[in-house]
Design an enzyme around this catalytic site. Structure first.
Site, PDB file in Angstrom:
ATOM      1  N   ARG A 176       0.607  -1.435  -0.218  1.00 36.12           N
ATOM      2  CA  ARG A 176      -0.428  -0.018   0.302  1.00 36.12           C
ATOM      3  C   ARG A 176       0.955   0.810  -0.454  1.00 36.12           C
ATOM      4  NH1 ARG A 176      -0.089   3.826   3.059  1.00 36.12           N
ATOM      5  NH2 ARG A 176      -0.210   2.653   4.587  1.00 36.12           N
ATOM      6  N   ASN A 213      -1.966  14.809   2.419  1.00 37.85           N
ATOM      7  CA  ASN A 213      -3.623  14.641   3.353  1.00 37.85           C
ATOM      8  C   ASN A 213      -3.748  14.052   1.839  1.00 37.85           C
ATOM      9  OD1 ASN A 213      -4.289  15.903   5.528  1.00 37.85           O
ATOM     10  ND2 ASN A 213      -4.563  17.663   4.642  1.00 37.85           N
ATOM     11  N   GLU A 247       3.479  10.280   7.360  1.00 36.70           N
ATOM     12  CA  GLU A 247       2.366  10.884   7.089  1.00 36.70           C
ATOM     13  C   GLU A 247       1.476  11.025   8.348  1.00 36.70           C
ATOM     14  OE1 GLU A 247       2.866  10.824   4.406  1.00 36.70           O
ATOM     15  OE2 GLU A 247       3.262   8.684   3.671  1.00 36.70           O
ATOM     16  N   ARG A 280      -2.195  10.337   3.876  1.00 42.41           N
ATOM     17  CA  ARG A 280      -2.841   9.749   4.966  1.00 42.41           C
ATOM     18  C   ARG A 280      -4.451   9.648   5.284  1.00 42.41           C
ATOM     19  NH1 ARG A 280      -0.930  15.818   7.627  1.00 42.41           N
ATOM     20  NH2 ARG A 280       0.594  15.203   7.682  1.00 42.41           N
ATOM     21  N   THR A 299      10.073   6.635   0.791  1.00 35.63           N
ATOM     22  CA  THR A 299       9.760   5.412   0.428  1.00 35.63           C
ATOM     23  C   THR A 299       9.898   5.078  -0.959  1.00 35.63           C
ATOM     24  OG1 THR A 299       8.015   5.183   1.873  1.00 35.63           O
ATOM     25  CG2 THR A 299       7.897   3.736  -0.236  1.00 35.63           C
TER      26      THR A 299
END
Length: 386
Positions: free
Chosen positions: A92, A242, A365, A245, A166
């Site tokens: 993910r 955002n 995050e 998140r 990442t």
């Protein structure tokens, strides 16, 4: 057939299209990914060759419009994140960073030329992106970043270091945020640019099936058109965060669901004192508490998805979703491990792998502490970040 884990009939809130997208992602993961997860986690590797397959499935930048992106609803994207993290948080994370950070930064703040050059290739998984905001000394406080971009004629020269990035060492392009004399700006730095290096971080105990890197920029010279023209100030990278998140709000539900699925199956089959441990009251209390918590987290995620699809989602609501759902998912993963007993510490079962991964998700995050303060400011009107 009723899903025993869907106590609150959350699936009944979804459209047929949303359920179809979720089922398609789940089938792909079951066939292509799940058989290899323990191996990838133990080896500490992420298969770069998955990127084109994820692209063909339409998962990369799926909530963006145009340039080869699927243009799905936010809720559909969230459900895809749920299934991806039910497999592994690292998977993910790859999709989230690619679509909600790297691609979104270009889609939202880039020039027409930048969008056309990068987004179709990134949507297809032919090019991988990363997002360089966090620094070794400035994680929760990006406003004081030390990475600098200085004009030199028509060019920009960048110097600095980014940490915990990442996809960093497999990326073809990095969105790098740097302080300039006019405030924080974003820049696209292609891999191979002189002075730009990425070092894979080894020895991780979490997110092992994911690439994490340190980025170094030493006198990196970029042309003027490498700057993201519409990105001005810290609000630009924070708006990208955002987006990421939001996906985590759903992803955490997937990790928790996978843990509870494994624990429930094990409890039904594991016999002690002449009966399955699922028949004992203490085990049922654990399962019941986790089932209710999972259902409420899923309801929260769907509600946030509907708000986002309606253009009404606020940053503090995303903070509430991430804070609650990751915290509860981590608690569920740990509790499921206790049901598995000694077997729970092996890679044969997923809960401890998920728990290890969620320790990182709890931090990146925005840490739980920062999201708590975001919510505190929404409640009181006072910013207590210092």
């Amino acid at each position: 057939m009723r899903d025993p884990l869907d106590l609150l009939d959350v699936a009944g809130l979804l459209t047929d299209e949303e359920r179809q997208i979720q089922a398609t992602v789940a089938r792909f993961l079951a066939d292509r990914v799940r058989p290899h997860l323990a191996e990838w986690f133990e080896a500490g590797t992420f298969p770069r060759e998955l990127a084109p397959e994820l692209g063909r499935l339409g998962l990369l930048g799926m909530h963006l419009d145009g340039f080869g992106c699927a243009g799905t609803s936010a809720t559909a994207y969230g459900l895809a994140c749920l299934e991806l993290e039910a497999a592994d948080s690292g998977l993910r994370s790859f999709v989230s960073v690619q679509g909600s950070l790297a691609m979104y930064s270009i889609h939202r703040f880039g020039s027409a030329e930048q969008k056309q050059h990068w987004l179709p290739r990134m949507a297809a998984g032919e090019a991988v992106g990363c997002f360089g905001l966090t620094e070794p000394d400035f994680g929760s406080d990006p406003a004081h970043m030390r990475t600098r971009a200085v004009r030199d004629g028509d060019d920009w020269v960048l110097n600095g270091t980014k940490m915990w990035i990442t996809n960093g060492s497999i990326a073809d392009v990095a969105t790098i945020w740097a302080a300039t004399e006019d405030g924080i700006r974003g820049f696209l730095v292609p891999a191979g640019t002189p002075g730009f290096t990425a070092r894979t971080i080894k020895g991780k105990l979490s997110l092992r099936a994911s690439v994490t890197a340190e980025l170094s920029l030493v006198d990196v010279r970029l042309p003027a058109d490498a700057q993201l023209p519409e990105a001005r100030g810290l609000r630009a990278p924070l708006s990208c965060l955002n987006e990421a998140r939001f996906g985590i709000c759903f992803g955490a539900v997937g990790a928790a669901r996978d843990c509870l699925t494994v624990a429930l199956d094990y409890a039904r089959e594991r016999v002690q004192f002449g009966r399955p441990i699922a028949a004992f009251q203490l085990t049922q209390q654990k399962l019941a508490d986790m089932g209710v918590t999972l259902g409420t987290a899923a309801l929260l995620a769907i509600h946030l998805g509907r708000l986002k699809d309606g253009g009404r989602l606020q940053p503090h609501q995303v903070s509430a979703g991430k804070l609650n759902n990751v915290r509860e998912a981590l608690a569920i993963a740990r509790e499921c491990r206790t049901i598995l007993g000694g077997s729970g510490i092996t890679l044969e079962y997923s809960p401890l792998r998920h728990a290890n991964n969620l320790e990182s998700v709890l931090t990146y995050e925005g840490t739980s502490e920062i999201h708590t303060l975001v919510i505190g400011e929404a409640l009181t009107g006072y910013a207590a970040y210092r």
